[in-house]
Design a protein around this motif. Structure first.
Motif, PDB file in Angstrom:
ATOM      1  N   ASN A 212      11.169  -5.598  -2.296  1.00  0.00           N
ATOM      2  CA  ASN A 212      11.927  -6.847  -2.192  1.00  0.00           C
ATOM      3  C   ASN A 212      13.345  -6.643  -1.435  1.00  0.00           C
ATOM      4  O   ASN A 212      13.614  -7.441  -0.742  1.00  0.00           O
ATOM      5  N   ALA A 213      13.706  -5.416  -1.642  1.00  0.00           N
ATOM      6  CA  ALA A 213      15.057  -5.023  -0.493  1.00  0.00           C
ATOM      7  C   ALA A 213      14.632  -5.212   0.909  1.00  0.00           C
ATOM      8  O   ALA A 213      15.371  -5.820   1.630  1.00  0.00           O
ATOM      9  N   VAL A 214      13.465  -4.662   1.429  1.00  0.00           N
ATOM     10  CA  VAL A 214      12.943  -4.856   2.518  1.00  0.00           C
ATOM     11  C   VAL A 214      12.775  -6.190   3.068  1.00  0.00           C
ATOM     12  O   VAL A 214      13.273  -6.928   4.152  1.00  0.00           O
ATOM     13  N   ARG A 215      11.997  -6.917   2.067  1.00  0.00           N
ATOM     14  CA  ARG A 215      11.724  -8.630   2.311  1.00  0.00           C
ATOM     15  C   ARG A 215      13.037  -9.162   2.673  1.00  0.00           C
ATOM     16  O   ARG A 215      12.928 -10.048   3.449  1.00  0.00           O
ATOM     17  N   LYS A 216      13.856  -9.139   1.744  1.00  0.00           N
ATOM     18  CA  LYS A 216      15.247  -9.754   1.967  1.00  0.00           C
ATOM     19  C   LYS A 216      15.863  -9.785   3.106  1.00  0.00           C
ATOM     20  O   LYS A 216      16.347 -10.804   3.838  1.00  0.00           O
ATOM     21  N   HIS A 217      15.918  -8.510   3.792  1.00  0.00           N
ATOM     22  CA  HIS A 217      16.572  -8.243   4.780  1.00  0.00           C
ATOM     23  C   HIS A 217      15.912  -8.800   6.070  1.00  0.00           C
ATOM     24  O   HIS A 217      16.274  -8.763   7.177  1.00  0.00           O
ATOM     25  N   LEU A 218      14.455  -9.137   5.974  1.00  0.00           N
ATOM     26  CA  LEU A 218      13.834  -9.489   6.997  1.00  0.00           C
ATOM     27  C   LEU A 218      13.260 -11.058   6.976  1.00  0.00           C
ATOM     28  O   LEU A 218      12.772 -11.577   7.435  1.00  0.00           O
ATOM     29  N   SER A 219      14.219 -11.631   5.772  1.00  0.00           N
ATOM     30  CA  SER A 219      13.749 -12.971   5.823  1.00  0.00           C
ATOM     31  C   SER A 219      14.915 -14.024   6.002  1.00  0.00           C
ATOM     32  O   SER A 219      16.270 -13.710   6.228  1.00  0.00           O
ATOM     33  N   ALA A 220      14.635 -15.295   6.271  1.00  0.00           N
ATOM     34  CA  ALA A 220      15.839 -16.363   6.632  1.00  0.00           C
ATOM     35  C   ALA A 220      16.145 -17.324   5.262  1.00  0.00           C
ATOM     36  O   ALA A 220      16.648 -18.398   5.366  1.00  0.00           O
ATOM     37  N   ILE A 221      15.298 -16.837   4.193  1.00  0.00           N
ATOM     38  CA  ILE A 221      15.577 -17.538   2.867  1.00  0.00           C
ATOM     39  C   ILE A 221      15.880 -16.915   1.805  1.00  0.00           C
ATOM     40  O   ILE A 221      16.457 -17.492   0.806  1.00  0.00           O
ATOM     41  N   LYS A 222      15.307 -15.586   1.609  1.00  0.00           N
ATOM     42  CA  LYS A 222      15.691 -14.894   0.506  1.00  0.00           C
ATOM     43  C   LYS A 222      17.038 -14.262   0.475  1.00  0.00           C
ATOM     44  O   LYS A 222      17.738 -14.219   1.377  1.00  0.00           O
TER      45      LYS A 222
ATOM     46  N   ALA B  47       0.889  -1.208  -0.064  1.00  0.00           N
ATOM     47  CA  ALA B  47       0.032   0.022  -0.110  1.00  0.00           C
ATOM     48  C   ALA B  47       0.772   1.341  -0.001  1.00  0.00           C
ATOM     49  O   ALA B  47       0.242   2.433  -0.209  1.00  0.00           O
ATOM     50  N   SER B  48       2.142   1.139   0.100  1.00  0.00           N
ATOM     51  CA  SER B  48       2.841   2.266   0.266  1.00  0.00           C
ATOM     52  C   SER B  48       3.443   3.156  -0.970  1.00  0.00           C
ATOM     53  O   SER B  48       3.635   4.064  -0.938  1.00  0.00           O
ATOM     54  N   GLY B  49       3.295   2.548  -2.085  1.00  0.00           N
ATOM     55  CA  GLY B  49       3.762   3.143  -3.444  1.00  0.00           C
ATOM     56  C   GLY B  49       5.142   2.853  -3.708  1.00  0.00           C
ATOM     57  O   GLY B  49       5.617   3.271  -4.570  1.00  0.00           O
ATOM     58  N   ALA B  50       5.612   2.044  -2.878  1.00  0.00           N
ATOM     59  CA  ALA B  50       7.140   1.756  -2.954  1.00  0.00           C
ATOM     60  C   ALA B  50       7.298   0.737  -4.220  1.00  0.00           C
ATOM     61  O   ALA B  50       6.554   0.103  -4.741  1.00  0.00           O
ATOM     62  N   THR B  51       8.521   0.895  -5.034  1.00  0.00           N
ATOM     63  CA  THR B  51       8.495   0.049  -6.286  1.00  0.00           C
ATOM     64  C   THR B  51       8.825  -1.590  -5.833  1.00  0.00           C
ATOM     65  O   THR B  51       9.121  -1.712  -4.791  1.00  0.00           O
ATOM     66  N   ILE B  52       8.805  -2.378  -6.767  1.00  0.00           N
ATOM     67  CA  ILE B  52       8.750  -3.766  -6.497  1.00  0.00           C
ATOM     68  C   ILE B  52      10.383  -3.973  -6.039  1.00  0.00           C
ATOM     69  O   ILE B  52      10.648  -4.771  -5.116  1.00  0.00           O
ATOM     70  N   VAL B  53      11.531  -3.251  -6.491  1.00  0.00           N
ATOM     71  CA  VAL B  53      12.685  -3.624  -6.209  1.00  0.00           C
ATOM     72  C   VAL B  53      12.926  -3.036  -4.846  1.00  0.00           C
ATOM     73  O   VAL B  53      13.543  -3.733  -3.866  1.00  0.00           O
ATOM     74  N   GLU B  54      12.274  -2.039  -4.397  1.00  0.00           N
ATOM     75  CA  GLU B  54      12.458  -1.413  -3.005  1.00  0.00           C
ATOM     76  C   GLU B  54      11.605  -2.228  -2.017  1.00  0.00           C
ATOM     77  O   GLU B  54      11.962  -2.545  -0.867  1.00  0.00           O
TER      78      GLU B  54
ATOM     79  N   GLU C  27      20.188   1.147   2.622  1.00  0.00           N
ATOM     80  CA  GLU C  27      19.273   1.405   1.723  1.00  0.00           C
ATOM     81  C   GLU C  27      17.902   0.927   2.364  1.00  0.00           C
ATOM     82  O   GLU C  27      16.744   1.726   2.100  1.00  0.00           O
ATOM     83  N   VAL C  28      17.706  -0.183   2.993  1.00  0.00           N
ATOM     84  CA  VAL C  28      16.438  -0.594   3.570  1.00  0.00           C
ATOM     85  C   VAL C  28      15.998   0.378   4.713  1.00  0.00           C
ATOM     86  O   VAL C  28      14.690   0.780   4.719  1.00  0.00           O
ATOM     87  N   ARG C  29      16.833   0.919   5.430  1.00  0.00           N
ATOM     88  CA  ARG C  29      16.289   2.148   6.449  1.00  0.00           C
ATOM     89  C   ARG C  29      15.981   3.115   5.746  1.00  0.00           C
ATOM     90  O   ARG C  29      14.822   3.884   5.884  1.00  0.00           O
ATOM     91  N   ASP C  30      16.418   3.748   4.567  1.00  0.00           N
ATOM     92  CA  ASP C  30      16.115   4.709   3.838  1.00  0.00           C
ATOM     93  C   ASP C  30      14.706   4.734   3.206  1.00  0.00           C
ATOM     94  O   ASP C  30      13.927   5.381   3.000  1.00  0.00           O
ATOM     95  N   ILE C  31      14.275   3.298   2.741  1.00  0.00           N
ATOM     96  CA  ILE C  31      13.135   3.097   2.366  1.00  0.00           C
ATOM     97  C   ILE C  31      12.143   3.286   3.244  1.00  0.00           C
ATOM     98  O   ILE C  31      10.962   3.627   3.157  1.00  0.00           O
ATOM     99  N   ILE C  32      12.326   2.437   4.351  1.00  0.00           N
ATOM    100  CA  ILE C  32      11.413   2.810   5.355  1.00  0.00           C
ATOM    101  C   ILE C  32      11.049   4.078   5.758  1.00  0.00           C
ATOM    102  O   ILE C  32       9.865   4.380   5.939  1.00  0.00           O
ATOM    103  N   ALA C  33      11.970   4.851   5.772  1.00  0.00           N
ATOM    104  CA  ALA C  33      12.058   6.205   6.190  1.00  0.00           C
ATOM    105  C   ALA C  33      11.158   7.123   5.099  1.00  0.00           C
ATOM    106  O   ALA C  33      10.174   7.840   5.413  1.00  0.00           O
TER     107      ALA C  33
END
Length: 436
Positions: free
Chosen positions: A166-176, A157-164, A219-225
């Motif tokens: 996925n960057a967040v998802r990867k850093h919060l994952s144990a498999i990605k 719902a944020s308007g973030a791009t798919i690349v952005e 970069e993930v912290r920047d996306i979150i902000a």
């Protein structure tokens, strides 16, 4: 007035038929089974374990199983609910998309377990396609599935791009983010990927479970902000721990892009030429707000019709990529990227003659609805108003699906079993009449 003319005007029936042929050709070019067979690696000395996640996973797995009857082969893949099926010796699981469910977490655990204890003579074939990020979820740290679901909803719902995202998802994952490949070491990992990512970056397709991750915690912290994402404490704790995703993996590992938006657009262009249209591919990695892209595309279509630039009619403008729909805080109706793009396009065209459009998701599902997309004709707005709908109000409420459903212009293909992102085709049937 320009002196641009064309020999005849396209009828609505002809335009609809041509647009559907163009869209179907793009989707057919990414048929998973045939694409897999074109790119299989050499057979291993030891075992072959097939794992995978995505909307095309079941069809891809079935192709590997059928092609290698003489190989010691096993494995597990996960696809979207309702899109499973038999893949012989490879187990097919189903999970939810776009919001992960318990099946997504269980599938991730099964996939991770399947690659344990392998040796250097063994081969892992990872079958990755769009949707894999939601279908294969293993929260890192102390995150629960419910917390991971909340993060995913916020991202969508944020308007973030798919690349952005996925960057967040990867850093919060144990498999990605390369962690699946790490778990498979020392076996060789060959990834066969159907790209739904602008630019076909393998590190971004399904959040790159077998690919070294170039994105960083900073970069993930920047996306979150930037998008003011409200993350649970467990997610923030993972980021605060400072553990990066793998930045390098075994040099013997490889990735093969077996189908991609660029190839789909090339197939669409061939179909357009056969239909008597001049195709112009504008790009396979177009991003931005869906409704705003509709306005931009309307401006290009109008230039083609009035001035013959950047191509002379009869022509079709082709584009791919993945746009975004920013919902905001208010209530939202039923819609997806493609129907929102089309409604923005129709409003901007304001009923101008000889311009038609089709936009659809190549997986057959636009957003969360049961249609791939829709078709716009010069009388789309007038028919919507006759049905008691205010197009601008509908667009503001993100209810584009409802409008196209009411006037009978949704494109329903059913799940296609593949995913090379959105396919947009704008047909300009005739240039403006000559002033002579």
């Amino acid at each position: 007035m320009s002196d641009v003319t064309s020999a005849r005007s396209w009828t609505e029936a002809e335009a609809r038929n041509a647009l559907r042929q163009i869209f179907d050709a793009a989707v057919a070019s990414a048929e998973p089974g045939a694409a897999v067979l074109r790119h299989l690696p050499h057979k291993p000395k030891g075992r072959c374990v097939v794992v995978g996640a995505g909307k095309a996973a079941a069809a891809m797995a079935a192709a590997v199983d059928a092609a290698w009857p003489d190989v010691d082969l096993s494995g597990v893949v996960v696809t979207r609910h309702g899109q499973g099926g038999s893949a012989g010796r490879i187990k097919v699981l189903e999970a939810a998309h776009p919001t992960p469910d318990a099946g997504s977490e269980q599938a991730a655990r099964n996939i991770l377990a399947a690659v344990q204890g392998l040796g250097p003579d063994d081969l892992v074939i990872a079958l990755i396609s769009g949707g894999g990020s939601a279908l294969m979820v293993l929260p890192g740290g102390t995150m629960t599935l419910a917390e991971k679901q909340s993060v995913n909803k916020s991202l969508l719902a944020s308007g973030a791009t798919i690349v952005e995202m996925n960057a967040v998802r990867k850093h919060l994952s144990a498999i990605k983010g390369g962690r699946l490949a790490l778990a498979a070491h020392p076996a060789r990992v060959v990834t066969l990927a159907i790209s739904d990512i602008p630019g076909d970056d393998p590190a971004a397709i399904a959040s790159g479970p077998t690919v070294a991750d170039p994105s960083t915690l900073a970069e993930v912290r920047d996306i979150i902000a930037r998008y003011q994402l409200d993350l649970p404490a467990s997610a923030l704790a993972i980021l605060d721990a400072g553990t990066e995703t793998p930045k390098a993996l075994d040099a013997n590992n490889s990735v093969r892009i077996i189908a991609a938006p660029s190839l789909a657009l090339a197939a669409a262009a061939d179909a357009a030429t056969k239909a008597g249209l001049t195709p112009l591919i504008l790009g396979d990695a177009i991003e931005g707000e869906s409704r705003e892209l509709g306005i931009v595309m309307a401006g290009i279509a109008r230039s083609v019709r009035l001035h013959g630039h950047p191509v002379k009619a009869p022509a079709v403008l082709l584009s791919g990529g993945e746009t975004t729909v920013t919902i905001g805080k208010g209530p939202a109706g039923r819609g997806g990227r493609n129907t929102e793009f089309l409604l923005g396009f129709a409003i901007a065209m304001a009923g101008e003659a000889d311009v038609f459009a089709l936009a659809g998701d190549s997986d057959g599902i636009d957003g969360t609805e049961d249609a791939a997309g829709a078709i716009v004709t010069p009388d789309t707005l007038s028919r919507a108003r006759a049905a008691g709908l205010d197009p601008r109000g509908v667009l503001a409420a993100h209810d584009s699906y409802g409008l196209f459903d009411a006037i009978g212009d949704l494109v329903r293909t059913g799940p296609t079993g593949t995913n090379v992102n959105d396919i947009r085709a704008v047909l300009i049937g005739r240039g403006a009449p000559s002033a002579d």
